[in-house]
Design a protein around this motif. Structure first.
Motif: not given
Length: 197
Positions: A85-86, A113-125, A107-111, A76-80
């Motif tokens: 909207d901004e 990678v520009t969120s400032g929140v750390r992101h990954g995938s099971l594959m990269t982990i 769109l989800l990918n854009y949001l 919750r709140q990783c993408l408020p």
């Protein structure tokens, strides 16, 4: 991403879950978003057109992430909503560089990678930690799997889910049966074995 749950998982409806997914929530200690696959050059074409590089809005690393968003774990709140909207005007400005055939995926990918929140995938982990026992998503368009009694048995590695991404449309357009129909039908009939497909 807002809602009543502190942590959640989204799974596309053209998917069969093959094992307990509970383990994925432990990755939210290190990441705000965890997809199934990312950072695969062949998948990038389902998110970004080649022209995205010319736009010079995203870094090469942001473009390379190009995650399959048919399986997404977050908090919750990783993408408020206010952040979405901004950033929507900037995302809309990139629409000509997005592969819109995949609907919300660019769109989800854009949001993400520009969120400032750390992101990954099971594959990269799995690659970073060399934890090859992590169950992975499998694409139903890959003809190399063997299915028996509702299980994918070959290749011999853990299977998280089978995703028919794009295969339903291909079957509709060609009149062919979806790949691994027996697996799909096995799970479809668990509630009512007499139901006809």
């Amino acid at each position: 991403m807002e809602g009543p749950f502190d942590e959640f998982v989204y799974i596309d409806t053209d998917t069969v879950v093959l094992t307990d997914i509970g383990f994925v929530f432990a990755h939210l200690e290190d990441f705000g978003f965890v997809a199934s696959h990312s950072n695969i050059p062949q998948i990038r074409k389902w998110v970004w057109k080649d022209s995205i590089y010319d736009a010079q809005v995203l870094t090469g690393r942001q473009i390379a992430y190009a995650a399959n968003t048919g399986f997404l774990v977050s908090r919750r709140q990783c993408l408020p909503r206010t952040a979405v909207d901004e950033r929507l005007p900037a995302a809309v400005a990139l629409a000509e560089h997005m592969e819109l055939f995949c609907c919300e995926q660019p769109l989800l990918n854009y949001l993400i990678v520009t969120s400032g929140v750390r992101h990954g995938s099971l594959m990269t982990i799995a690659a970073k930690t060399r934890s090859w026992h992590i169950p992975m998503e499998r694409w139903a368009g890959d003809p190399s799997y063997v299915v028996e009694d509702g299980r994918v048995v070959v290749p011999d590695s853990p299977h998280l889910l089978m995703h028919w991404a794009g295969e339903w449309a291909r079957a509709r357009d060609t009149g062919a049966q979806i790949p691994y129909f027996e697996l799909w039908n096995h799970y479809r009939r668990l509630r009512d074995p007499q139901e006809t497909p």
